[in-house]
Structures are given as C-alpha cells and as structure tokens.
Write a protein that holds these residues in place. Structure first.
Motif, PDB file in Angstrom:
ATOM      1  N   ALA A   1      -5.401 -23.725 -20.552  1.00 58.57           N
ATOM      2  CA  ALA A   1      -6.375 -22.956 -21.322  1.00 58.57           C
ATOM      3  C   ALA A   1      -7.084 -23.829 -22.357  1.00 58.57           C
ATOM      4  O   ALA A   1      -8.272 -23.631 -22.645  1.00 58.57           O
ATOM      5  CB  ALA A   1      -5.679 -21.783 -22.007  1.00 58.57           C
ATOM      6  N   ALA A   2      -6.360 -24.787 -22.923  1.00 58.51           N
ATOM      7  CA  ALA A   2      -6.916 -25.654 -23.965  1.00 58.51           C
ATOM      8  C   ALA A   2      -7.610 -26.881 -23.401  1.00 58.51           C
ATOM      9  O   ALA A   2      -8.212 -27.655 -24.164  1.00 58.51           O
ATOM     10  CB  ALA A   2      -5.805 -26.097 -24.914  1.00 58.51           C
ATOM     11  N   GLY A   3      -7.535 -27.090 -22.089  1.00 53.03           N
ATOM     12  CA  GLY A   3      -8.128 -28.280 -21.493  1.00 53.03           C
ATOM     13  C   GLY A   3      -7.399 -29.547 -21.868  1.00 53.03           C
ATOM     14  O   GLY A   3      -8.027 -30.585 -22.151  1.00 53.03           O
ATOM     15  N   VAL A   4      -6.067 -29.494 -21.867  1.00 52.75           N
ATOM     16  CA  VAL A   4      -5.240 -30.622 -22.287  1.00 52.75           C
ATOM     17  C   VAL A   4      -4.405 -31.113 -21.113  1.00 52.75           C
ATOM     18  O   VAL A   4      -3.822 -30.318 -20.366  1.00 52.75           O
ATOM     19  CB  VAL A   4      -4.312 -30.207 -23.449  1.00 52.75           C
ATOM     20  CG1 VAL A   4      -3.247 -31.267 -23.715  1.00 52.75           C
ATOM     21  CG2 VAL A   4      -5.130 -29.961 -24.709  1.00 52.75           C
ATOM     22  N   ARG A   5      -4.351 -32.427 -20.944  1.00 53.42           N
ATOM     23  CA  ARG A   5      -3.457 -33.031 -19.956  1.00 53.42           C
ATOM     24  C   ARG A   5      -2.084 -33.216 -20.588  1.00 53.42           C
ATOM     25  O   ARG A   5      -1.972 -33.768 -21.690  1.00 53.42           O
ATOM     26  CB  ARG A   5      -4.006 -34.379 -19.503  1.00 53.42           C
ATOM     27  CG  ARG A   5      -3.175 -35.049 -18.404  1.00 53.42           C
ATOM     28  CD  ARG A   5      -3.825 -36.356 -17.986  1.00 53.42           C
ATOM     29  NE  ARG A   5      -3.138 -36.971 -16.856  1.00 53.42           N
ATOM     30  CZ  ARG A   5      -2.664 -38.224 -16.851  1.00 53.42           C
ATOM     31  NH1 ARG A   5      -2.807 -38.993 -17.921  1.00 53.42           N
ATOM     32  NH2 ARG A   5      -2.057 -38.702 -15.782  1.00 53.42           N
ATOM     33  N   LEU A   6      -1.051 -32.769 -19.911  1.00 53.31           N
ATOM     34  CA  LEU A   6       0.315 -32.833 -20.433  1.00 53.31           C
ATOM     35  C   LEU A   6       1.103 -33.929 -19.745  1.00 53.31           C
ATOM     36  O   LEU A   6       1.103 -34.035 -18.508  1.00 53.31           O
ATOM     37  CB  LEU A   6       1.053 -31.512 -20.180  1.00 53.31           C
ATOM     38  CG  LEU A   6       0.889 -30.360 -21.153  1.00 53.31           C
ATOM     39  CD1 LEU A   6       1.773 -29.200 -20.696  1.00 53.31           C
ATOM     40  CD2 LEU A   6       1.246 -30.766 -22.574  1.00 53.31           C
ATOM     41  N   LEU A   7       1.796 -34.736 -20.539  1.00 54.80           N
ATOM     42  CA  LEU A   7       2.770 -35.693 -20.028  1.00 54.80           C
ATOM     43  C   LEU A   7       4.108 -35.423 -20.713  1.00 54.80           C
ATOM     44  O   LEU A   7       4.153 -34.995 -21.866  1.00 54.80           O
ATOM     45  CB  LEU A   7       2.350 -37.133 -20.322  1.00 54.80           C
ATOM     46  CG  LEU A   7       0.983 -37.608 -19.843  1.00 54.80           C
ATOM     47  CD1 LEU A   7       0.783 -39.073 -20.230  1.00 54.80           C
ATOM     48  CD2 LEU A   7       0.817 -37.404 -18.356  1.00 54.80           C
ATOM     49  N   ALA A   8       5.182 -35.687 -20.014  1.00 50.59           N
ATOM     50  CA  ALA A   8       6.511 -35.605 -20.620  1.00 50.59           C
ATOM     51  C   ALA A   8       7.439 -36.543 -19.871  1.00 50.59           C
ATOM     52  O   ALA A   8       7.177 -36.923 -18.717  1.00 50.59           O
ATOM     53  CB  ALA A   8       7.057 -34.178 -20.583  1.00 50.59           C
ATOM     54  N   LEU A   9       8.511 -36.935 -20.532  1.00 51.64           N
ATOM     55  CA  LEU A   9       9.521 -37.774 -19.906  1.00 51.64           C
ATOM     56  C   LEU A   9      10.894 -37.281 -20.330  1.00 51.64           C
ATOM     57  O   LEU A   9      11.046 -36.667 -21.392  1.00 51.64           O
ATOM     58  CB  LEU A   9       9.358 -39.239 -20.304  1.00 51.64           C
ATOM     59  CG  LEU A   9       9.619 -39.603 -21.776  1.00 51.64           C
ATOM     60  CD1 LEU A   9       9.965 -41.084 -21.885  1.00 51.64           C
ATOM     61  CD2 LEU A   9       8.414 -39.310 -22.658  1.00 51.64           C
ATOM     62  N   SER A  10      11.875 -37.513 -19.490  1.00 52.24           N
ATOM     63  CA  SER A  10      13.264 -37.235 -19.846  1.00 52.24           C
ATOM     64  C   SER A  10      13.850 -38.490 -20.482  1.00 52.24           C
ATOM     65  O   SER A  10      13.800 -39.569 -19.899  1.00 52.24           O
ATOM     66  CB  SER A  10      14.079 -36.846 -18.609  1.00 52.24           C
ATOM     67  OG  SER A  10      13.573 -35.653 -18.026  1.00 52.24           O
TER      68      SER A  10
ATOM     69  N   THR B   1       9.535 -38.128 -15.058  1.00 51.77           N
ATOM     70  CA  THR B   1       8.259 -37.817 -15.695  1.00 51.77           C
ATOM     71  C   THR B   1       7.712 -36.466 -15.243  1.00 51.77           C
ATOM     72  O   THR B   1       8.092 -35.920 -14.201  1.00 51.77           O
ATOM     73  CB  THR B   1       7.217 -38.897 -15.382  1.00 51.77           C
ATOM     74  OG1 THR B   1       7.039 -38.977 -13.952  1.00 51.77           O
ATOM     75  CG2 THR B   1       7.636 -40.243 -15.928  1.00 51.77           C
ATOM     76  N   TYR B   2       6.801 -35.968 -16.032  1.00 52.11           N
ATOM     77  CA  TYR B   2       6.074 -34.717 -15.776  1.00 52.11           C
ATOM     78  C   TYR B   2       4.608 -34.977 -16.064  1.00 52.11           C
ATOM     79  O   TYR B   2       4.264 -35.540 -17.113  1.00 52.11           O
ATOM     80  CB  TYR B   2       6.613 -33.628 -16.702  1.00 52.11           C
ATOM     81  CG  TYR B   2       5.929 -32.276 -16.619  1.00 52.11           C
ATOM     82  CD1 TYR B   2       6.584 -31.177 -16.084  1.00 52.11           C
ATOM     83  CD2 TYR B   2       4.646 -32.076 -17.127  1.00 52.11           C
ATOM     84  CE1 TYR B   2       5.986 -29.924 -16.039  1.00 52.11           C
ATOM     85  CE2 TYR B   2       4.027 -30.833 -17.064  1.00 52.11           C
ATOM     86  CZ  TYR B   2       4.699 -29.762 -16.532  1.00 52.11           C
ATOM     87  OH  TYR B   2       4.105 -28.519 -16.485  1.00 52.11           O
ATOM     88  N   VAL B   3       3.741 -34.555 -15.159  1.00 49.35           N
ATOM     89  CA  VAL B   3       2.298 -34.605 -15.378  1.00 49.35           C
ATOM     90  C   VAL B   3       1.744 -33.227 -15.049  1.00 49.35           C
ATOM     91  O   VAL B   3       2.001 -32.677 -13.972  1.00 49.35           O
ATOM     92  CB  VAL B   3       1.614 -35.664 -14.490  1.00 49.35           C
ATOM     93  CG1 VAL B   3       0.109 -35.667 -14.723  1.00 49.35           C
ATOM     94  CG2 VAL B   3       2.205 -37.046 -14.752  1.00 49.35           C
ATOM     95  N   GLY B   4       1.007 -32.634 -15.993  1.00 48.88           N
ATOM     96  CA  GLY B   4       0.470 -31.299 -15.749  1.00 48.88           C
ATOM     97  C   GLY B   4      -0.733 -31.026 -16.620  1.00 48.88           C
ATOM     98  O   GLY B   4      -1.368 -31.933 -17.171  1.00 48.88           O
ATOM     99  N   GLY B   5      -1.048 -29.734 -16.765  1.00 49.56           N
ATOM    100  CA  GLY B   5      -2.197 -29.332 -17.550  1.00 49.56           C
ATOM    101  C   GLY B   5      -3.513 -29.655 -16.863  1.00 49.56           C
ATOM    102  O   GLY B   5      -3.608 -29.686 -15.635  1.00 49.56           O
ATOM    103  N   ASP B   6      -4.539 -29.917 -17.644  1.00 50.39           N
ATOM    104  CA  ASP B   6      -5.881 -30.216 -17.149  1.00 50.39           C
ATOM    105  C   ASP B   6      -5.995 -31.721 -16.912  1.00 50.39           C
ATOM    106  O   ASP B   6      -5.948 -32.503 -17.868  1.00 50.39           O
ATOM    107  CB  ASP B   6      -6.910 -29.756 -18.183  1.00 50.39           C
ATOM    108  CG  ASP B   6      -8.349 -29.972 -17.737  1.00 50.39           C
ATOM    109  OD1 ASP B   6      -8.579 -30.728 -16.761  1.00 50.39           O
ATOM    110  OD2 ASP B   6      -9.246 -29.393 -18.373  1.00 50.39           O
TER     111      ASP B   6
ATOM    112  N   ALA C   1      -7.982 -34.318 -22.753  1.00 54.80           N
ATOM    113  CA  ALA C   1      -7.283 -35.230 -23.660  1.00 54.80           C
ATOM    114  C   ALA C   1      -5.786 -35.051 -23.469  1.00 54.80           C
ATOM    115  O   ALA C   1      -5.308 -33.956 -23.146  1.00 54.80           O
ATOM    116  CB  ALA C   1      -7.674 -34.934 -25.102  1.00 54.80           C
ATOM    117  N   THR C   2      -5.035 -36.124 -23.683  1.00 63.44           N
ATOM    118  CA  THR C   2      -3.617 -36.131 -23.321  1.00 63.44           C
ATOM    119  C   THR C   2      -2.718 -35.857 -24.515  1.00 63.44           C
ATOM    120  O   THR C   2      -2.929 -36.379 -25.613  1.00 63.44           O
ATOM    121  CB  THR C   2      -3.241 -37.503 -22.712  1.00 63.44           C
ATOM    122  OG1 THR C   2      -4.026 -37.719 -21.538  1.00 63.44           O
ATOM    123  CG2 THR C   2      -1.767 -37.539 -22.333  1.00 63.44           C
ATOM    124  N   VAL C   3      -1.680 -35.042 -24.266  1.00 63.44           N
ATOM    125  CA  VAL C   3      -0.581 -34.848 -25.210  1.00 63.44           C
ATOM    126  C   VAL C   3       0.723 -35.165 -24.482  1.00 63.44           C
ATOM    127  O   VAL C   3       0.995 -34.615 -23.415  1.00 63.44           O
ATOM    128  CB  VAL C   3      -0.526 -33.415 -25.770  1.00 63.44           C
ATOM    129  CG1 VAL C   3       0.707 -33.231 -26.663  1.00 63.44           C
ATOM    130  CG2 VAL C   3      -1.792 -33.090 -26.551  1.00 63.44           C
TER     131      VAL C   3
END
Length: 298
Positions: free
Chosen positions: A49-58, A16-21, A25-27
């Motif tokens: 810059a957009a105030g977005v929380r980022l999630l990602a998975l492999s 997993t990846y967690v980043g951004g703000d 709000a989450t993307v």
C-alpha cells in the motif's frame, strides 16, 4: 514475497525475504525474538500500500542462518552485505522489539547508505534496564558465564533454558494452538501481550509460521540475548539519520523505560507513544504508517 538465502563473503548462510513493491524505496527489517525473516510478512500488505520494497534476514542461529559469534556490530555488517546483494544501495532500517539494537547497529555502521532508522517497541540493554526483574534471573546468570569468557557454556545454557520454555509450544499441531500457547507464555499474569484475539486468522497464521521457522534451533535466541546482554559493540552517536521511535502505551511486555532510554541515546529521535496499543499491535496495525514515514522523501 520471495524467500531465499545468500552466502556471505565469509561463507555463512543467511536466510532472506524480499517482498512489498519491487519498484519502491527499500526498508530492511530486523526481526524480534523468537522471530526471523518472516516478520516482514506481517508488514507485506502495508508495504504494498505504501509502495515500499521490503527486505529482511534471519540473524545468526535463527531459521537456517549460520551461527556467528554474538555481536551487534557484525549483524550490522551482515545487513549491509545482504542489502547490497539484493540490490539496495540505500535503504531505511526498521527494528522490531528485540531487533531494535540490530537495526541501530545497521544504521550506525553506514550512515550514508542507511537513510532512516525506525525502532518499534524496541528493547534497550535489558540486562541494565530490567536487572530487577526476577523472571530474568536465570538469563542474567547465563550472561555471567559469557562475562567470564565462557561463551560456549552460555550458549548451551540458553539452549537448555529455551528448551524448557518452547519445546511444548513447538509441539502444538495447529497454528491456532501454537498461538494460544504463545500468548499464555508471554502474557504477564495471564493477560494478553499481543492482543491476538483482535487479529484476523491470516495474521495469527503468519505469526505462528514466523515462530516455527525462527525456532529451528534455539541458537538464535542465544545469539541475540548474548549480543544485547553484553556491553554493546556499536557507537550510537554515529546515528545521524532521521530516527523514529514507536511504542505502545498499553505494552505489558516491554517497560516504557526502554523508549526513554533510546530517546536519551539518540536525542534527535522522534518518540511516538500510541494510546491503546499493545506490543504486537504497534507493528501489526501500524506497519503502513511506519513504512511511509521511513521512506518519506526517498
């Protein structure tokens, strides 16, 4: 950013990846190929810059994520489970390149929790749309094995095929050497598919790390190609969320027919074709704008 992993309910590992703000709000991002959770690093600056929380998975077989039977639907379920575990009750999803079908699977699985769908230079059912491409003949032969129920043989055949494609590239000592080799590999007729020379060294380094982490094995490539090459096990008519399609007018890697196909399948989707934009440029350069669009009103 924070790199980690989760154990799903069935015991499989997912990177997993967690980043951004952290307060935004989450993307959730579904990566391309050969990529992994680190695709989100390319969007990190835009997310902050957009105030977005980022999630990602492999996805299964990419990085250290456990193998699973190839399936779009199951990857949609995985994404929802990962989002819950990471504290996102509702979220938008963005599929980049080969991640598009998996993003659509996530949106179709739960139209209530997934608030918007974004597809950036997204591939459609390549086995149908690109059936006449001679460069795909070997892969179409491999999928014929899967058609016969010989999935294990198809996976082995993909491993062998991808070894011939990527072993030399992964042997490059520096990130810059890897990027030059990658651009030469995917650029048709020796032209650049991702405009790497236009990107600063930090971006190039991110992409190299993304590729290296993704190709710990070639299982992820096998999984994704088989899942997308089969008849899709998702219902695209279930996608009711606001949907945005972003493509590059100068994309030499993915024919524009893929954009038209997505528009035909999700008629309410808004299609943007960016002039002077290549495959990689569509998300390297326009990440902040896409994230703002997907979280508008959230």
């Amino acid at each position: 950013m924070e790199l980690g992993h989760l154990t799903l309910g069935d015991g499989r590992r997912v990177d997993t990846y967690v980043g951004g703000d952290p307060d935004g709000a989450t993307v959730l991002v579904q990566h391309g190929m050969p990529q992994c959770r680190l695709v989100a690093a390319h969007l990190e600056d835009g997310a902050r810059a957009a105030g977005v929380r980022l999630l990602a998975l492999s996805r299964p077989g990419s990085g250290l994520s456990s193998w699973a039977e190839p399936s779009l639907a199951s990857c949609g379920r995985d994404a929802l489970e990962v989002a819950s575990a990471l504290g996102a009750e509702t979220f938008a999803v963005l599929g980049i390149s080969f991640g598009a079908p998996f993003a659509a699977a996530t949106a179709a699985r739960d139209p209530e929790r997934v608030t918007a769908l974004g597809i950036c230079v997204g591939i459609g059912p390549w086995r149908v749309l690109d059936a006449d491409d001679p460069d795909l003949a070997a892969e179409i032969d491999i999928l014929a094995l899967d058609d016969q129920g010989r999935t294990a043989e198809a996976v082995d055949a993909y491993r062998d095929l991808m070894s011939g494609v990527f072993d030399d590239l992964l042997g490059k000592e520096t990130d810059e050497e890897l990027m030059v080799a990658f651009d030469a590999l995917i650029g048709p007729d020796g032209t650049s598919a991702v405009d790497l020379e236009a990107f600063p060294p930090m971006w190039r380094g991110r992409f190299a790390r993304d590729v290296r982490d993704a190709l710990t094995t070639y299982d992820g490539i096998a999984h994704d190609n088989i899942a997308v090459g089969r008849d899709w096990d998702i219902d695209l008519t279930a996608i009711r969320q606001p949907t945005h399609l972003w493509y590059g007018a100068d994309d030499d890697l993915l024919p524009i027919e893929h954009a038209r196909w997505w528009q035909s399948q999700v008629p309410h989707a808004q299609l943007t074709i960016r002039p002077g934009t290549s495959h990689g440029g569509a998300y390297f350069v326009h990440g902040e704008e896409m994230l703002r669009t997907l979280t508008a009103g959230a």
